[in-house]
Design a protein around this motif. Structure first.
Motif, short mmCIF file in Angstrom:
data_model
loop_
_atom_site.label_atom_id
_atom_site.label_comp_id
_atom_site.label_asym_id
_atom_site.label_seq_id
_atom_site.Cartn_x
_atom_site.Cartn_y
_atom_site.Cartn_z
N GLN A 2 -4.81 12.28 -8.84
CA GLN A 2 -5.36 13.52 -9.36
C GLN A 2 -6.04 14.32 -8.23
O GLN A 2 -6.56 13.76 -7.26
CB GLN A 2 -6.37 13.22 -10.47
N TYR A 3 -6.02 15.63 -8.39
CA TYR A 3 -6.45 16.55 -7.32
C TYR A 3 -7.86 16.22 -6.83
O TYR A 3 -8.09 16.06 -5.62
CB TYR A 3 -6.38 17.99 -7.83
N ASN A 4 -8.81 16.14 -7.72
CA ASN A 4 -10.20 15.95 -7.31
C ASN A 4 -10.45 14.59 -6.69
O ASN A 4 -11.28 14.45 -5.79
CB ASN A 4 -11.13 16.18 -8.49
N LEU A 5 -9.73 13.57 -7.14
CA LEU A 5 -9.85 12.25 -6.52
C LEU A 5 -9.36 12.31 -5.08
O LEU A 5 -10.00 11.78 -4.16
CB LEU A 5 -9.05 11.21 -7.31
N GLY A 6 -8.23 13.00 -4.88
CA GLY A 6 -7.70 13.15 -3.52
C GLY A 6 -8.64 13.92 -2.62
O GLY A 6 -8.87 13.55 -1.45
N GLU A 7 -9.24 15.00 -3.13
CA GLU A 7 -10.16 15.80 -2.33
C GLU A 7 -11.41 15.03 -1.97
O GLU A 7 -11.91 15.12 -0.84
CB GLU A 7 -10.52 17.08 -3.10
N MET A 8 -11.94 14.28 -2.93
CA MET A 8 -13.14 13.49 -2.65
C MET A 8 -12.84 12.41 -1.62
O MET A 8 -13.69 12.10 -0.76
CB MET A 8 -13.65 12.86 -3.95
N ALA A 9 -11.65 11.82 -1.70
CA ALA A 9 -11.27 10.77 -0.74
C ALA A 9 -11.13 11.35 0.67
O ALA A 9 -11.58 10.75 1.66
CB ALA A 9 -9.97 10.12 -1.19
N LYS A 10 -10.56 12.55 0.78
CA LYS A 10 -10.35 13.18 2.09
C LYS A 10 -11.67 13.51 2.78
O LYS A 10 -11.73 13.58 4.02
CB LYS A 10 -9.53 14.46 1.92
N GLU A 11 -12.70 13.75 2.00
CA GLU A 11 -14.01 14.05 2.59
C GLU A 11 -14.56 12.86 3.36
O GLU A 11 -15.42 13.03 4.25
CB GLU A 11 -14.99 14.46 1.50
N GLN A 12 -14.09 11.66 3.05
CA GLN A 12 -14.59 10.46 3.72
C GLN A 12 -13.73 10.07 4.91
O GLN A 12 -14.24 9.69 5.97
CB GLN A 12 -14.66 9.29 2.73
N GLN A 13 -12.41 10.12 4.73
CA GLN A 13 -11.49 9.74 5.80
C GLN A 13 -10.09 10.17 5.41
O GLN A 13 -9.85 10.61 4.30
CB GLN A 13 -11.54 8.22 6.03
N LYS A 14 -9.17 10.01 6.35
CA LYS A 14 -7.77 10.30 6.01
C LYS A 14 -7.37 9.41 4.84
O LYS A 14 -7.64 8.21 4.85
CB LYS A 14 -6.86 10.03 7.21
N ILE A 15 -6.70 10.01 3.87
CA ILE A 15 -6.44 9.27 2.63
C ILE A 15 -5.58 8.03 2.87
O ILE A 15 -5.71 7.02 2.17
CB ILE A 15 -5.80 10.21 1.59
N GLU A 16 -4.72 8.08 3.89
CA GLU A 16 -3.86 6.92 4.18
C GLU A 16 -4.68 5.70 4.56
O GLU A 16 -4.25 4.55 4.33
CB GLU A 16 -2.87 7.25 5.31
N LYS A 17 -5.86 5.92 5.14
CA LYS A 17 -6.67 4.79 5.61
C LYS A 17 -7.21 3.94 4.46
O LYS A 17 -7.50 2.76 4.64
CB LYS A 17 -7.83 5.31 6.46
N PHE A 18 -7.31 4.53 3.28
CA PHE A 18 -7.78 3.75 2.13
C PHE A 18 -6.80 2.63 1.76
O PHE A 18 -7.17 1.66 1.12
CB PHE A 18 -7.95 4.66 0.91
N PHE A 19 -5.56 2.78 2.21
CA PHE A 19 -4.50 1.85 1.80
C PHE A 19 -4.12 0.84 2.87
O PHE A 19 -3.35 -0.07 2.62
CB PHE A 19 -3.25 2.64 1.39
N GLU A 20 -4.67 1.00 4.06
CA GLU A 20 -4.22 0.20 5.20
C GLU A 20 -4.52 -1.29 5.05
O GLU A 20 -3.74 -2.13 5.48
CB GLU A 20 -4.86 0.73 6.49
N SER A 21 -5.63 -1.65 4.45
CA SER A 21 -6.03 -3.06 4.40
C SER A 21 -5.62 -3.76 3.10
O SER A 21 -5.96 -4.93 2.88
CB SER A 21 -7.55 -3.17 4.57
N LEU A 22 -4.88 -3.07 2.25
CA LEU A 22 -4.52 -3.64 0.95
C LEU A 22 -3.03 -3.92 0.87
O LEU A 22 -2.21 -3.15 1.37
CB LEU A 22 -4.91 -2.68 -0.18
N ARG A 23 -2.69 -5.02 0.24
CA ARG A 23 -1.29 -5.38 0.04
C ARG A 23 -0.78 -4.85 -1.29
O ARG A 23 -1.52 -4.79 -2.27
CB ARG A 23 -1.12 -6.90 0.06
N GLY A 24 0.48 -4.49 -1.32
CA GLY A 24 1.12 -4.10 -2.58
C GLY A 24 0.86 -2.68 -2.98
O GLY A 24 1.18 -2.29 -4.11
N VAL A 25 0.31 -1.86 -2.08
CA VAL A 25 0.03 -0.47 -2.43
C VAL A 25 0.15 0.38 -1.18
O VAL A 25 -0.14 -0.07 -0.07
CB VAL A 25 -1.37 -0.32 -3.06
N SER A 26 0.59 1.62 -1.35
CA SER A 26 0.72 2.54 -0.22
C SER A 26 0.56 3.97 -0.72
O SER A 26 0.67 4.25 -1.92
CB SER A 26 2.07 2.36 0.47
N TRP A 27 0.28 4.87 0.23
CA TRP A 27 0.18 6.30 -0.08
C TRP A 27 1.55 6.92 0.07
O TRP A 27 2.23 6.73 1.07
CB TRP A 27 -0.83 6.97 0.84
#
Length: 470
Positions: free
Chosen positions: A197-222
């Motif tokens: 969802q748009y606002n979730l993506g925007e809030m995530a981008k304020e912290q770091q590149k959104i792809e970085k949220f997925f780097e340490s987790l298995r079974g999920v990707s952006w």
């Protein structure tokens, strides 16, 4: 909700391994008819009767998908596959189709809802009525358990702090996301893409590149605006729920019934992962079936049952039910704290008098009658309080003991007091329908009062009644 299910199911001409299609007449008039062939750019109300297995005889696909996959194979690869077509008539025997709801047939109904999994066992009687063989059982591991696992994983991806803030600031958007996830449960056993969802993506981008949220987790990707979750990870979200259903079914199948079918109904049973799991676990013991519209099957069955309660000829009581009475106090039998005195003498309050026992078979129209008298000669109102318990009743004496739950009460007016304590009060209890109907009758005055007690009612604060059993 009562668990003595009547399931209205239309069994058509094609069986996919997990669900029957509708009849030809329904195909003409039902706009919500399941369509086939989406993966091959087709959309038809019926599918070719063909099925494909791999070299290990493991199911691969059915209908158009099986046809398309097999036609694409060549040489040795094709020879290692098992492709069957036009086998519909082989599903028939001399007595008709292989699905036989015939006298003596025993089957399990698994109502897979959002909150709970409710399981009943029925036997078909002569004339088509049903007999319940096992008390209603189940667990609270319905489809919402899977939704919860999805949500926990999203929280793990984006962090507790960010997700809590998102839920607080954009609750409607979050609910839309959860709705999309609930729909995904019905999809094929494959990777899934959840729209971020748009606002979730925007809030995530304020912290770091959104792809970085997925780097340490298995079974999920952006995946370009979507959260892509692998089918293995998706299956893990179902594990707790599926294991709970499997355990409940195995416990029933150990009890010596001759179960021929497991019928899956309810919205959660639309999940292909659930249907495949139950089929894989139990197809060697009985046939696993699911109607094309499993939610409607419950609704239609409820209407049929409401119009004709005799369709369920008998059921098994899930609890021991009782009424609270007062008896003459006996110091050798009764607790001292239960003693109280009125002008008629000493009494023991709150005795649990059994009306029907747990696991007892009760006919749908069975009525039991009990006779009581007032505990005071000038008493003009009598209170009956009703209770239930799952406890072993050996040693159970009082309604205020652990595991005893109050489910309702009535007050009967008794205005004619001429016969004092010799007045007769009749208590009639009718079991077997969706509720327990209680009628109290004051014989001398003709006064009556009736109450329908919901078996699923929450407990309420108990209070003393003033009735003495003869």
């Amino acid at each position: 909700m009562d668990n003595s299910y009547i399931i209205a199911i239309d069994f058509g001409t094609a069986y996919s391994g997990y669900a029957f299609s509708l009849t030809k007449r329904e195909a003409e008039i039902d706009p919500r008819l399941k369509s086939w062939g989406k993966k091959t750019s087709l959309r038809t109300p019926k599918t070719p009767t063909c099925i494909l297995f791999d070299e290990h005889e493991k199911f691969l696909s059915f209908g158009y998908e099986a046809q398309s996959a097999y036609f694409r194979t060549r040489g040795d690869e094709a020879r290692n596959k098992f492709f069957f077509e036009c086998f519909k008539m082989s599903l028939y025997d001399k007595s008709g189709v292989t699905f036989e709801q015939a006298s003596g047939t025993q089957y399990i109904v698994v109502d897979c809802g959002g909150g709970t999994i409710d399981i009943t066992v029925h036997e078909v009687l002569e004339g088509g009525a049903l007999k319940e063989l096992h008390k209603a059982s189940g667990n609270d591991l319905g489809g919402q358990t899977v939704d919860k696992k999805f949500k926990e994983f999203l929280r793990e991806i984006f962090s507790d702090r960010l997700w809590d803030e998102y839920e607080k600031k954009h609750p409607g958007e979050m609910q839309k996301m959860m709705y999309d996830i609930s729909v995904l449960k019905e999809n094929d056993d494959d990777d899934v893409d959840i729209s971020c969802q748009y606002n979730l993506g925007e809030m995530a981008k304020e912290q770091q590149k959104i792809e970085k949220f997925f780097e340490s987790l298995r079974g999920v990707s952006w995946n370009e605006g979507s959260i892509k979750i692998s089918k293995e990870k998706v299956r893990s979200f179902f594990a707790e729920s599926l294991n709970g259903i499997t355990k409940s079914l195995r416990e029933i199948l150990k009890k010596g019934f001759t179960i021929k079918y497991i019928l899956l109904v309810g919205g959660y049973s639309q999940s292909l992962i659930l249907r495949q799991h139950i089929t894989n676990q139990f197809s060697d013991q009985c046939k696993v079936l699911c109607p094309s519209h499993p939610q409607e099957a419950i609704m239609k069955g409820a209407v049929m049952f409401g119009r004709n309660p005799a369709l369920v000829a008998s059921r098994i009581s899930a609890f021991t039910y009782g009424v609270s009475l007062s008896l003459r106090f006996d110091a050798s039998k009764h607790r001292a704290d239960k003693r109280y005195t009125n002008k008629e003498g000493e009494w023991c309050d709150g005795i649990f008098c059994v009306l029907v026992k747990e696991n007892e078979e009760v006919g749908w129209d069975k009525t039991s009658e009990y006779s009581c008298t007032p505990i005071e000669r000038d008493q003009t109102a009598i209170t009956f309080a009703f209770y239930r318990t799952e406890r072993n009743i050996q040693g159970l004496m009082y309604v205020d003991e652990w595991g005893v739950e109050k489910i309702g009460s009535i007050i009967l007016e008794s205005p004619v007091t001429a016969r004092g304590m010799n007045r007769e009060i009749k208590l009639q209890i009718k079991f077997g329908a969706t509720e327990m109907t209680v009628t109290a009758i004051d014989v001398d005055s003709g006064s009556t009062v009736k109450i329908d007690l919901d078996f699923m009612a929450k407990s309420i604060k108990s209070f003393r009644n003033n009735v003495w059993q003869k």
